[in-house]
Scaffold this motif. Structure first.
Motif, PDB file in Angstrom:
ATOM      1  N   ASP A   1       0.818  -1.216   0.000  1.00  0.00           N
ATOM      2  CA  ASP A   1       0.000   0.000   0.000  1.00  0.00           C
ATOM      3  C   ASP A   1       0.849   1.261   0.000  1.00  0.00           C
ATOM      4  N   VAL A   2       2.153   1.116  -0.286  1.00  0.00           N
ATOM      5  CA  VAL A   2       3.040   2.270  -0.380  1.00  0.00           C
ATOM      6  C   VAL A   2       3.529   2.404  -1.818  1.00  0.00           C
ATOM      7  N   ALA A   3       3.437   3.617  -2.357  1.00  0.00           N
ATOM      8  CA  ALA A   3       3.879   3.881  -3.724  1.00  0.00           C
ATOM      9  C   ALA A   3       5.005   4.894  -3.706  1.00  0.00           C
ATOM     10  N   ARG A   4       5.869   4.788  -4.688  1.00  0.00           N
ATOM     11  CA  ARG A   4       6.971   5.732  -4.817  1.00  0.00           C
ATOM     12  C   ARG A   4       6.712   6.652  -6.003  1.00  0.00           C
ATOM     13  N   PHE A   5       6.879   7.965  -5.769  1.00  0.00           N
ATOM     14  CA  PHE A   5       6.621   8.981  -6.789  1.00  0.00           C
ATOM     15  C   PHE A   5       7.869   9.826  -7.008  1.00  0.00           C
ATOM     16  N   ARG A   6       7.960  10.410  -8.193  1.00  0.00           N
ATOM     17  CA  ARG A   6       8.960  11.422  -8.494  1.00  0.00           C
ATOM     18  C   ARG A   6       8.252  12.759  -8.663  1.00  0.00           C
ATOM     19  N   VAL A   7       8.689  13.779  -7.925  1.00  0.00           N
ATOM     20  CA  VAL A   7       8.107  15.118  -8.061  1.00  0.00           C
ATOM     21  C   VAL A   7       8.625  15.729  -9.363  1.00  0.00           C
ATOM     22  N   THR A   8       7.728  15.970 -10.305  1.00  0.00           N
ATOM     23  CA  THR A   8       8.128  16.507 -11.611  1.00  0.00           C
ATOM     24  C   THR A   8       8.168  18.030 -11.627  1.00  0.00           C
ATOM     25  N   SER A   9       7.377  18.666 -10.768  1.00  0.00           N
ATOM     26  CA  SER A   9       7.400  20.129 -10.650  1.00  0.00           C
ATOM     27  C   SER A   9       6.840  20.499  -9.292  1.00  0.00           C
ATOM     28  N   SER A  10       7.276  21.655  -8.771  1.00  0.00           N
ATOM     29  CA  SER A  10       6.770  22.074  -7.465  1.00  0.00           C
ATOM     30  C   SER A  10       6.632  23.585  -7.429  1.00  0.00           C
ATOM     31  N   ARG A  11       5.587  24.032  -6.751  1.00  0.00           N
ATOM     32  CA  ARG A  11       5.333  25.445  -6.526  1.00  0.00           C
ATOM     33  C   ARG A  11       5.721  25.848  -5.108  1.00  0.00           C
ATOM     34  N   GLN A  12       5.540  24.896  -4.204  1.00  0.00           N
ATOM     35  CA  GLN A  12       5.853  25.131  -2.805  1.00  0.00           C
ATOM     36  C   GLN A  12       6.503  23.879  -2.238  1.00  0.00           C
ATOM     37  N   GLU A  13       7.000  23.997  -1.026  1.00  0.00           N
ATOM     38  CA  GLU A  13       7.593  22.841  -0.362  1.00  0.00           C
ATOM     39  C   GLU A  13       6.527  21.781  -0.105  1.00  0.00           C
ATOM     40  N   ILE A  14       6.911  20.533  -0.213  1.00  0.00           N
ATOM     41  CA  ILE A  14       5.998  19.402  -0.030  1.00  0.00           C
ATOM     42  C   ILE A  14       6.387  18.689   1.257  1.00  0.00           C
ATOM     43  N   ARG A  15       5.400  18.385   2.091  1.00  0.00           N
ATOM     44  CA  ARG A  15       5.659  17.790   3.399  1.00  0.00           C
ATOM     45  C   ARG A  15       4.820  16.528   3.600  1.00  0.00           C
ATOM     46  N   ALA A  16       5.159  15.765   4.617  1.00  0.00           N
ATOM     47  CA  ALA A  16       4.360  14.600   5.003  1.00  0.00           C
ATOM     48  C   ALA A  16       2.949  15.056   5.349  1.00  0.00           C
ATOM     49  N   GLY A  17       1.967  14.293   4.894  1.00  0.00           N
ATOM     50  CA  GLY A  17       0.567  14.629   5.137  1.00  0.00           C
ATOM     51  C   GLY A  17      -0.109  15.292   3.961  1.00  0.00           C
ATOM     52  N   ASP A  18       0.665  15.826   3.005  1.00  0.00           N
ATOM     53  CA  ASP A  18       0.051  16.433   1.825  1.00  0.00           C
ATOM     54  C   ASP A  18      -0.634  15.367   0.975  1.00  0.00           C
ATOM     55  N   THR A  19      -1.701  15.760   0.300  1.00  0.00           N
ATOM     56  CA  THR A  19      -2.579  14.825  -0.407  1.00  0.00           C
ATOM     57  C   THR A  19      -2.252  14.764  -1.890  1.00  0.00           C
ATOM     58  N   LEU A  20      -2.421  13.583  -2.485  1.00  0.00           N
ATOM     59  CA  LEU A  20      -2.285  13.405  -3.925  1.00  0.00           C
ATOM     60  C   LEU A  20      -3.639  13.069  -4.524  1.00  0.00           C
ATOM     61  N   LEU A  21      -3.968  13.744  -5.620  1.00  0.00           N
ATOM     62  CA  LEU A  21      -5.202  13.494  -6.352  1.00  0.00           C
ATOM     63  C   LEU A  21      -4.884  13.482  -7.840  1.00  0.00           C
ATOM     64  N   PRO A  22      -5.691  12.776  -8.642  1.00  0.00           N
ATOM     65  CA  PRO A  22      -5.488  12.831 -10.090  1.00  0.00           C
ATOM     66  C   PRO A  22      -5.548  14.273 -10.567  1.00  0.00           C
ATOM     67  N   MET A  23      -4.740  14.619 -11.556  1.00  0.00           N
ATOM     68  CA  MET A  23      -4.709  15.980 -12.074  1.00  0.00           C
ATOM     69  C   MET A  23      -6.073  16.376 -12.622  1.00  0.00           C
ATOM     70  N   GLU A  24      -6.483  17.608 -12.329  1.00  0.00           N
ATOM     71  CA  GLU A  24      -7.739  18.146 -12.831  1.00  0.00           C
ATOM     72  C   GLU A  24      -7.505  18.699 -14.227  1.00  0.00           C
ATOM     73  N   SER A  25      -8.428  18.404 -15.150  1.00  0.00           N
ATOM     74  CA  SER A  25      -8.325  18.942 -16.504  1.00  0.00           C
ATOM     75  C   SER A  25      -8.701  20.417 -16.472  1.00  0.00           C
ATOM     76  N   LEU A  26      -7.758  21.288 -16.832  1.00  0.00           N
ATOM     77  CA  LEU A  26      -7.973  22.729 -16.712  1.00  0.00           C
ATOM     78  C   LEU A  26      -7.685  23.440 -18.035  1.00  0.00           C
ATOM     79  N   PRO A  27      -8.442  23.139 -19.066  1.00  0.00           N
ATOM     80  CA  PRO A  27      -8.174  23.811 -20.340  1.00  0.00           C
ATOM     81  C   PRO A  27      -8.612  25.265 -20.297  1.00  0.00           C
TER      82      PRO A  27
END
Length: 364
Positions: free
Chosen positions: A218-244
């Motif tokens: 139940d643990v997945a490994r991700f690579r951060v491809t871009s960041s706007r702010q610092e990312i910390r433990a507890g932050d949530t991941l969701l599928p990207m929203e389509s924003l055309p």
């Protein structure tokens, strides 16, 4: 009070305002649908780089969002006709109605018609500052808090890092929806209707994007491809929203009278002005759609009657125009297109009427 009851009361309050006014608001709203030319409109204007369709139309029309009705010959055409730097826009009359024609920079007169010139869209003048809108959409979204229940979340950064950023690896726990690209989010402001207390939505602040590398249990490994702010433990991941953000942006008055208010200014701006983004307590539920134009009225101050000592509310003042560019169920984001004074959270917004004409407003 139940949410259903609260929603019904809120709807009756907003729509009922127009009906209780004896139809005057609706009448004014209908009148505003007729394009009117500015007293100081130029006969001709040469389009320059950096112009938007709103800017150009604002040089000719009292209500800039009405450009489709004077530039389009066929209401079934979705896209506005492309205007390019170097073109000359000129004013003429057809059957007594104002029209805008285009004299192409290469020469020759073209009255805008249902035919669209086939050229790369990136060269055309955009309807509004699309870059600013796109950057905002990439940084903010509104959800129902239930979306976060059971959502995957960061449990650790690579090499025991407390803070992660672009290029770093993250370890995420939780049930992952299908897909490889995910947004990383942190809960922001909770939007609540100031009048009824009804919960409207939760704003999520976008921290960055990440790509799934692999899973193990139940643990997945991700690579951060871009960041706007610092990312910390507890932050949530969701599928990207389509924003055309489409260049076929069509401004229009709402199809019926609506009334709401400015809920907040994402980003913490204290004084709201032109091209700032605001959140509204109106959404699809109230019939709003992308491109809807709303007038802003500032509440008049309360003064004391010098003879009776009574508190008297002064009439509200017209303050500007907003254009909605992102609509959720009960909340929407809008861009301030024009402001005659500094706007503020709590200012009222409503479908434009003939009384909302900002007399003497300067051309862009």
């Amino acid at each position: 009070m139940t949410q259903t009851t609260t929603s019904a009361a809120r709807w009756r309050r907003r729509v009922g305002l127009a009906l209780l006014a004896g139809g005057l608001l609706l009448a004014g709203w209908v009148q505003a649908a007729t394009p009117s030319v500015r007293d100081d409109a130029p006969a001709r204007y040469t389009v320059t780089r950096g112009d938007t369709l709103w800017d150009i139309a604002g040089r000719f029309l009292d209500h800039p969002w009405q450009w489709p009705s004077v530039w389009r010959g066929n209401p079934q055409i979705d896209d506005p006709h492309w205007i390019y730097p170097g073109d000359v826009v000129y004013l003429y009359r057809e059957d007594g109605e104002p029209r805008l024609g285009v004299e192409r920079g290469q020469g020759g007169v073209v009255h805008l018609s249902p035919k669209v010139r086939e050229v790369p869209r990136r060269q055309a003048v955009p309807p509004l500052p699309l870059g600013k809108v796109q950057r905002f959409l990439e940084a903010n979204r509104v959800v129902d808090p239930r979306v976060l229940e059971g959502a995957p979340y960061v449990i650790a950064g690579d090499d025991r890092r407390i803070i992660s950023g672009a290029g770093d690896r993250l370890y995420v726990r939780g049930d992952l929806p299908s897909g490889e690209r995910f947004g990383i989010y942190r809960p922001g402001e909770r939007y609540v209707d100031p009048d009824t207390g009804e919960f409207l939505g939760l704003e999520l602040e976008t921290l960055g994007e990440a790509r799934l590398l692999n899973r193990q249990g139940d643990v997945a490994r991700f690579r951060v491809t871009s960041s706007r702010q610092e990312i910390r433990a507890g932050d949530t991941l969701l599928p990207m929203e389509s924003l055309p953000v489409t260049t076929a942006f069509q401004p229009h008055a709402p199809g019926h009278p609506v009334e709401g208010q400015i809920l907040s200014v994402p980003g913490g701006v204290q004084f709201i002005g032109r091209l700032d983004v605001v959140a509204l307590d109106l959404g699809r539920r109230e019939g709003l759609s992308q491109g809807a134009v709303l007038a802003v009225t500032q509440q008049g101050e309360t003064v004391t009657d010098p003879q009776t000592d009574e508190s008297v509310q002064l009439p509200g003042e017209d303050a500007g125009w907003l254009m909605v560019f992102r609509v959720y169920d009960r909340v929407s984001y809008a861009l301030v297109m024009h402001a005659t004074r500094s706007l503020a959270v709590g200012d009222r917004v409503h479908a434009p009427s003939s009384d909302d004409l900002l007399a003497g407003s300067p051309a862009p």
